[in-house]
Write a protein that holds these residues in place. Structure first.
Motif, PDB file in Angstrom:
ATOM      1  N   VAL A  62      45.111  32.170  40.869  1.00 38.99           N
ATOM      2  CA  VAL A  62      45.208  32.921  39.615  1.00 38.99           C
ATOM      3  C   VAL A  62      46.689  33.068  39.259  1.00 38.99           C
ATOM      4  CG1 VAL A  62      43.072  34.189  40.017  1.00 38.99           C
ATOM      5  CG2 VAL A  62      45.233  35.120  40.813  1.00 38.99           C
ATOM      6  N   ALA A  63      46.976  33.347  37.991  1.00 37.74           N
ATOM      7  CA  ALA A  63      48.365  33.482  37.538  1.00 37.74           C
ATOM      8  C   ALA A  63      48.507  34.792  36.763  1.00 37.74           C
ATOM      9  CB  ALA A  63      48.746  32.287  36.665  1.00 37.74           C
ATOM     10  N   LEU A  64      49.660  35.457  36.941  1.00 31.97           N
ATOM     11  CA  LEU A  64      49.984  36.699  36.236  1.00 31.97           C
ATOM     12  C   LEU A  64      51.226  36.458  35.389  1.00 31.97           C
ATOM     13  CD1 LEU A  64      49.516  39.325  39.103  1.00 31.97           C
ATOM     14  CD2 LEU A  64      47.876  38.674  37.329  1.00 31.97           C
ATOM     15  N   ASN A  65      51.187  36.960  34.161  1.00 31.87           N
ATOM     16  CA  ASN A  65      52.352  36.815  33.286  1.00 31.87           C
ATOM     17  C   ASN A  65      53.470  37.740  33.753  1.00 31.87           C
ATOM     18  OD1 ASN A  65      51.483  34.902  31.198  1.00 31.87           O
ATOM     19  ND2 ASN A  65      49.901  36.437  30.747  1.00 31.87           N
ATOM     20  N   SER A  66      54.632  37.558  33.166  1.00 36.08           N
ATOM     21  CA  SER A  66      55.807  38.338  33.539  1.00 36.08           C
ATOM     22  C   SER A  66      55.635  39.778  33.081  1.00 36.08           C
ATOM     23  CB  SER A  66      57.061  37.726  32.908  1.00 36.08           C
ATOM     24  OG  SER A  66      58.171  38.556  33.148  1.00 36.08           O
ATOM     25  N   TYR A  67      55.936  40.711  33.948  1.00 30.12           N
ATOM     26  CA  TYR A  67      55.809  42.128  33.638  1.00 30.12           C
ATOM     27  C   TYR A  67      56.839  42.528  32.579  1.00 30.12           C
ATOM     28  CZ  TYR A  67      56.074  47.181  34.226  1.00 30.12           C
ATOM     29  OH  TYR A  67      56.107  48.531  33.991  1.00 30.12           O
ATOM     30  N   GLU A  68      57.998  41.996  32.624  1.00 30.20           N
ATOM     31  CA  GLU A  68      59.058  42.387  31.703  1.00 30.20           C
ATOM     32  C   GLU A  68      58.822  41.818  30.315  1.00 30.20           C
ATOM     33  OE1 GLU A  68      62.676  41.151  33.447  1.00 30.20           O
ATOM     34  OE2 GLU A  68      62.633  42.664  35.055  1.00 30.20           O
ATOM     35  N   GLU A  69      58.240  40.636  30.262  1.00 31.52           N
ATOM     36  CA  GLU A  69      58.055  40.003  28.961  1.00 31.52           C
ATOM     37  C   GLU A  69      56.740  40.443  28.308  1.00 31.52           C
ATOM     38  OE1 GLU A  69      58.364  35.838  29.485  1.00 31.52           O
ATOM     39  OE2 GLU A  69      60.496  35.865  30.082  1.00 31.52           O
ATOM     40  N   LYS A  70      55.681  40.482  29.081  1.00 32.37           N
ATOM     41  CA  LYS A  70      54.368  40.795  28.515  1.00 32.37           C
ATOM     42  C   LYS A  70      53.710  41.877  29.388  1.00 32.37           C
ATOM     43  CE  LYS A  70      53.779  36.082  26.713  1.00 32.37           C
ATOM     44  NZ  LYS A  70      52.926  34.892  26.718  1.00 32.37           N
ATOM     45  N   GLU A  71      54.197  43.078  29.221  1.00 29.73           N
ATOM     46  CA  GLU A  71      53.754  44.170  30.075  1.00 29.73           C
ATOM     47  C   GLU A  71      52.270  44.475  29.878  1.00 29.73           C
ATOM     48  OE1 GLU A  71      54.759  48.858  31.049  1.00 29.73           O
ATOM     49  OE2 GLU A  71      55.982  47.738  29.581  1.00 29.73           O
ATOM     50  N   GLU A  72      51.783  44.578  28.632  1.00 22.19           N
ATOM     51  CA  GLU A  72      50.391  44.922  28.387  1.00 22.19           C
ATOM     52  C   GLU A  72      49.459  43.878  28.964  1.00 22.19           C
ATOM     53  OE1 GLU A  72      49.234  47.652  27.204  1.00 22.19           O
ATOM     54  OE2 GLU A  72      51.251  48.475  26.864  1.00 22.19           O
ATOM     55  N   LEU A  73      49.820  42.589  28.741  1.00 24.33           N
ATOM     56  CA  LEU A  73      48.967  41.512  29.278  1.00 24.33           C
ATOM     57  C   LEU A  73      48.996  41.510  30.810  1.00 24.33           C
ATOM     58  CD1 LEU A  73      47.162  39.094  28.697  1.00 24.33           C
ATOM     59  CD2 LEU A  73      49.252  37.667  28.548  1.00 24.33           C
ATOM     60  N   PHE A  74      50.138  41.827  31.360  1.00 26.59           N
ATOM     61  CA  PHE A  74      50.275  41.861  32.827  1.00 26.59           C
ATOM     62  C   PHE A  74      49.368  42.943  33.414  1.00 26.59           C
ATOM     63  CE2 PHE A  74      52.251  43.798  36.558  1.00 26.59           C
ATOM     64  CZ  PHE A  74      52.286  42.708  37.431  1.00 26.59           C
ATOM     65  N   ARG A  75      49.356  44.172  32.777  1.00 23.69           N
ATOM     66  CA  ARG A  75      48.530  45.249  33.290  1.00 23.69           C
ATOM     67  C   ARG A  75      47.050  44.897  33.192  1.00 23.69           C
ATOM     68  NH1 ARG A  75      51.103  50.023  34.182  1.00 23.69           N
ATOM     69  NH2 ARG A  75      53.288  50.186  33.459  1.00 23.69           N
ATOM     70  N   GLU A  76      46.689  44.222  32.153  1.00 22.08           N
ATOM     71  CA  GLU A  76      45.285  43.834  31.976  1.00 22.08           C
ATOM     72  C   GLU A  76      44.863  42.842  33.071  1.00 22.08           C
ATOM     73  OE1 GLU A  76      42.436  41.637  28.650  1.00 22.08           O
ATOM     74  OE2 GLU A  76      44.530  42.133  28.166  1.00 22.08           O
ATOM     75  N   GLN A  77      45.743  41.859  33.343  1.00 20.69           N
ATOM     76  CA  GLN A  77      45.408  40.850  34.358  1.00 20.69           C
ATOM     77  C   GLN A  77      45.339  41.496  35.747  1.00 20.69           C
ATOM     78  OE1 GLN A  77      48.535  38.019  33.704  1.00 20.69           O
ATOM     79  NE2 GLN A  77      47.407  36.884  32.091  1.00 20.69           N
ATOM     80  N   VAL A  78      46.187  42.463  35.999  1.00 10.74           N
ATOM     81  CA  VAL A  78      46.164  43.144  37.294  1.00 10.74           C
ATOM     82  C   VAL A  78      44.895  43.985  37.415  1.00 10.74           C
ATOM     83  CG1 VAL A  78      47.288  44.919  38.680  1.00 10.74           C
ATOM     84  CG2 VAL A  78      48.655  43.139  37.575  1.00 10.74           C
ATOM     85  N   SER A  79      44.472  44.578  36.349  1.00 11.79           N
ATOM     86  CA  SER A  79      43.252  45.386  36.374  1.00 11.79           C
ATOM     87  C   SER A  79      42.050  44.506  36.677  1.00 11.79           C
ATOM     88  CB  SER A  79      43.071  46.113  35.032  1.00 11.79           C
ATOM     89  OG  SER A  79      41.852  46.825  35.008  1.00 11.79           O
ATOM     90  N   ASN A  80      42.003  43.344  36.069  1.00  8.78           N
ATOM     91  CA  ASN A  80      40.886  42.417  36.340  1.00  8.78           C
ATOM     92  C   ASN A  80      40.895  41.963  37.808  1.00  8.78           C
ATOM     93  OD1 ASN A  80      40.073  42.566  33.656  1.00  8.78           O
ATOM     94  ND2 ASN A  80      41.297  40.784  33.044  1.00  8.78           N
ATOM     95  N   LEU A  81      42.109  41.736  38.318  1.00  8.96           N
ATOM     96  CA  LEU A  81      42.217  41.291  39.712  1.00  8.96           C
ATOM     97  C   LEU A  81      41.784  42.424  40.655  1.00  8.96           C
ATOM     98  CD1 LEU A  81      43.084  39.012  41.597  1.00  8.96           C
ATOM     99  CD2 LEU A  81      45.420  39.925  41.520  1.00  8.96           C
ATOM    100  N   ARG A  82      42.115  43.681  40.262  1.00  8.59           N
ATOM    101  CA  ARG A  82      41.693  44.824  41.077  1.00  8.59           C
ATOM    102  C   ARG A  82      40.170  44.928  41.115  1.00  8.59           C
ATOM    103  NH1 ARG A  82      43.540  48.565  38.121  1.00  8.59           N
ATOM    104  NH2 ARG A  82      45.669  48.521  38.960  1.00  8.59           N
ATOM    105  N   ASP A  83      39.559  44.654  39.996  1.00  5.97           N
ATOM    106  CA  ASP A  83      38.090  44.712  39.947  1.00  5.97           C
ATOM    107  C   ASP A  83      37.470  43.658  40.884  1.00  5.97           C
ATOM    108  OD1 ASP A  83      38.235  46.757  38.138  1.00  5.97           O
ATOM    109  OD2 ASP A  83      38.030  45.445  36.366  1.00  5.97           O
ATOM    110  N   ARG A  84      38.089  42.554  40.940  1.00  9.80           N
ATOM    111  CA  ARG A  84      37.545  41.488  41.820  1.00  9.80           C
ATOM    112  C   ARG A  84      37.606  41.938  43.291  1.00  9.80           C
ATOM    113  NH1 ARG A  84      39.814  35.613  40.582  1.00  9.80           N
ATOM    114  NH2 ARG A  84      38.201  35.207  42.197  1.00  9.80           N
ATOM    115  N   PHE A  85      38.618  42.643  43.669  1.00 10.24           N
ATOM    116  CA  PHE A  85      38.697  43.123  45.044  1.00 10.24           C
ATOM    117  C   PHE A  85      37.693  44.249  45.289  1.00 10.24           C
ATOM    118  CE2 PHE A  85      42.684  40.810  45.281  1.00 10.24           C
ATOM    119  CZ  PHE A  85      42.713  40.402  46.614  1.00 10.24           C
ATOM    120  N   GLN A  86      37.562  45.098  44.271  1.00  9.11           N
ATOM    121  CA  GLN A  86      36.623  46.190  44.465  1.00  9.11           C
ATOM    122  C   GLN A  86      35.186  45.682  44.573  1.00  9.11           C
ATOM    123  OE1 GLN A  86      37.433  48.783  41.134  1.00  9.11           O
ATOM    124  NE2 GLN A  86      39.225  49.758  42.162  1.00  9.11           N
ATOM    125  N   GLN A  87      34.897  44.591  43.948  1.00  6.80           N
ATOM    126  CA  GLN A  87      33.554  44.021  43.978  1.00  6.80           C
ATOM    127  C   GLN A  87      33.527  42.751  44.850  1.00  6.80           C
ATOM    128  OE1 GLN A  87      32.527  43.316  39.889  1.00  6.80           O
ATOM    129  NE2 GLN A  87      32.822  45.466  39.275  1.00  6.80           N
TER     130      GLN A  87
END
Length: 653
Positions: A62-87
């Motif tokens: 999987v790939a995550l965008n840059s936190y400094e450049e695209k913070e909102e998109l980065f948080r969204e991708q991290v949230s989705n990745l967190r869900d995958r671990f929780q499930q």
């Protein structure tokens, strides 16, 4: 981990941070290719040697965008990745493969099995941190001490010195160097784990001893060489003073003890190296040298006594064979036994100091006895090879010389036939003696056979037709004589006798001719009938001489002059050389002899008369002179000898 867990799929999720403009589809194949290379290089159990990566791992990227450049998109991708671990345990989740799941009730047993496998496989047992540190550091210290030891000048000097010679005090000095090196290791490694420290100390000690061992072995080699050389020198001197066996035994014990002291001096305290192999090699070298010296000494002794025996037998045997009588071989046997017994006794006494075993001693003595026999046999074969020359020499000696060994003069009274028979019989006796070797006392009939075939068969009166029809020499071997003891076969004897007779026939013929010539030369009187005719026919002339004394005086003077001429010219000897040579010789001597006689008579007539004693004194030197050819007519005298009438004169010829 394959040895710990049963096969199951584990998800490996690779997260690529700060994704750039490069699409993920381009990055993912490169990452999977690298992972496959790692999998191919991992050692696997034999059962899973060809198992693909997909059987054990589910690789996701999987790939995550840059936190400094695209913070909102980065948080969204991290949230989705967190869900995958929780499930993750849900079907299709990150831990969706439930084949290796152990129920809670079996956790204790499963953990025990894991621990058992780890204990059985040391590569799965990761040590404690302090152990790992101690291991690494102690190894480093050990390497440093080995390097320090090898660079030590004192050690280098010892290492170089032992390459060329034995170094006294080697053990103590090397032990001191090793002890110093190990003490330094103990001081630097004192704070590390004791077990690791002790183990690495043993390894260090082992490495140091490996470095020292070649020098130690070289030192023992030099010690062995020096001990062996010293043993050889001392042993050679001891042999001259003591018996061989005693010297060998004592010298061996002394120098093995010296080797023990030297090897004890070379002993290193840190190790218990056994020098027994080097000592055993030294023993073998000493034994080999003793055996070599013993063989040399025995060979020299045997050669010495063989030389003495050869000298004692060669010339006497040759002389006995040359005499060739019935007692020849008995005398040779007696001589051989006497000299061999003396030589064997001397050798037996000489080798007693060697303490040889009975079999070896008997072998040496038997070899000496056989040497004596071989000397006799060799000399007999040499004499047999020139038997024809010996036979001719013996025949010539007996035929040409009388019983007093004086040259024989054939006067006509000698019995040439008897002399020839005697000489040939003696030559045949020599042939019979040399026909075979008779070192044993078993009899043979060689002499009888040769006499029967060569002498008796040659007699004109032999009438035994069985002897003439059956030739006893028509054989290649003698009766009752083995082939190895035969020197001259019967056939060879016959051939040699024929050649001998042919070569001596001329000598006999010359003797007969000389005897006949002597008889002719000594027979000066005419036959009796001629004397009777001369007496009858010359009676008138004889009576005339008696009636006229003047004729008688003239004839007397002529007789004296003729007699003087006869003596001076030595006519009798001249005619022995032949009629024509005698005439030629006398013709050259006749005139000088006449002139010499006339001159001598004139000188004596002119000399004044002297007393008879003075005249005898003057004539005496002339009688002893060998160069005077003058004689007086009145001083001649007539003598006779066994060979016929001979004339002599006071004036020597």
């Amino acid at each position: 981990m394959m040895r710990l867990f049963s096969p199951r799929k584990t998800t490996m999720l690779f997260v690529i941070r700060d994704k750039s403009k490069t699409p993920l589809e381009n990055l993912e194949p490169i990452l999977r290719e690298d992972i496959q290379k790692i999998w191919d290089g991992v050692p696997k159990p034999h059962a899973h040697k060809d198992t693909p990566l997909s059987e054990f791992f589910n690789v996701q990227v999987v790939a995550l965008n840059s936190y400094e450049e695209k913070e909102e998109l980065f948080r969204e991708q991290v949230s989705n990745l967190r869900d995958r671990f929780q499930q993750s345990i849900a079907p299709g989740g990150l831990a969706g493969d439930r084949r290796g799941v152990v129920p809670a009730s079996g956790f204790s047993f499963s953990s025990q099995q894991f621990w058992k496998v780890i204990k059985e496989n040391k590569d799965l047992d990761l040590p404690a941190h302090k152990v790992m540190v101690a291991t690494v550091r102690c190894e480093e210290i050990g390497y440093e001490k080995v390097a320090t030891f090898t660079a030590d000048e004192e050690w280098q000097q010892f290492e170089e010195a032992v390459q060329s010679d034995y170094v006294p005090g080697f053990g103590k000095k090397i032990s001191s160097l090793l002890d110093r090196c190990l003490s330094e290791y103990d001081m630097e490694a004192i704070y590390f784990d004791e077990g690791v420290r002790t183990s690495k100390r043993h390894q260090l000690e082992s490495k140091l001893l490996q470095l020292v061992n070649p020098a130690y072995q070289s030192l023992l080699g030099h010690l062995r060489t020096r001990t062996l050389e010293a043993f050889k020198e001392s042993f050679d001197k001891a042999v001259e003073k003591e018996g061989f066996a005693v010297a060998a035994r004592d010298s061996t014990q002394i120098f093995l003890e010296k080797f023990d002291k030297g090897s004890e001096d070379a002993t290193i305290q840190q190790v218990n190296w056994d020098p027994s192999k080097v000592k055993d090699k030294l023993k073998r070298d000493i034994e080999a040298h003793v055996v070599s010296v013993r063989a040399t000494k025995l060979s020299e002794l045997c050669a010495t006594y063989e030389g003495k025996l050869t000298k004692a037998l060669a010339e006497p045997v040759e002389a006995l064979l040359d005499s060739a009588s019935e007692d020849t071989w008995p005398a040779i046997r007696k001589l051989l036994q006497r000299e061999t017994t003396a030589a064997v006794s001397g050798l037996e006494s000489a080798i007693s100091t060697f303490e040889l075993d009975e079999a070896t001693e008997k072998e040496l003595l038997l070899r000496l006895e056989n040497h004596g026999r071989s000397v006799v046999e060799s000399k007999a074969r040499e004499e047999a090879a020139r038997i024809l020359i010996r036979m001719k020499d013996r025949f010539s000696t007996l035929f040409s010389r009388d019983a007093d060994s004086m040259p024989r003069v054939w006067t006509g009274k000698e019995d040439i036939k008897a002399i020839t028979k005697t000489a040939r019989s003696a030559s045949m006796k020599l042939l019979s003696t040399m026909a075979a070797i008779r070192l044993e006392e078993d009899g043979d009939n060689i002499d009888t056979t040769l006499s029967l075939a060569l002498v008796d068969a040659a007699r004109p009166g032999t009438t035994d037709r069985s002897i003439q029809s059956l030739d006893p020499l028509a054989s290649s071997s003698w009766e009752r004589v083995p082939e190895e003891r035969t020197l001259i076969s019967p056939v060879q004897c016959k051939s040699l006798w024929r050649q001998f007779k042919a070569e001596t026939e001329y000598t006999v013929t010359q003797a007969i001719a000389a005897q006949e010539a002597n008889k002719r030369n000594n027979n000066w009187l005419p036959p009796p009938w001629a004397l009777a005719a001369m007496a009858v026919l010359g009676f008138n002339e004889f009576m005339t001489l008696l009636r006229n004394p003047f004729y008688l005086a003239v004839m007397f003077v002529v007789f004296l002059v003729g007699k003087a001429m006869w003596v001076q010219l030595d006519i009798a000897n001249e005619f022995r050389n032949g009629f024509l040579p005698a005439l030629l010789s006398l013709s050259t001597k006749f005139v000088p002899t006449i002139m010499n006689i006339l001159k001598r008579l004139a000188d004596e007539g002119a000399a004044p008369a002297a007393p008879e004693r003075q005249r005898e004194t003057e004539l005496q030197p002339r009688n002893n002179s060998s160069n005077s050819n003058v004689t007086s007519a009145g001083s001649s005298s007539l003598t006779s000898s066994e060979n016929g009438p001979e004339y002599s004169s006071p004036v020597a010829q």
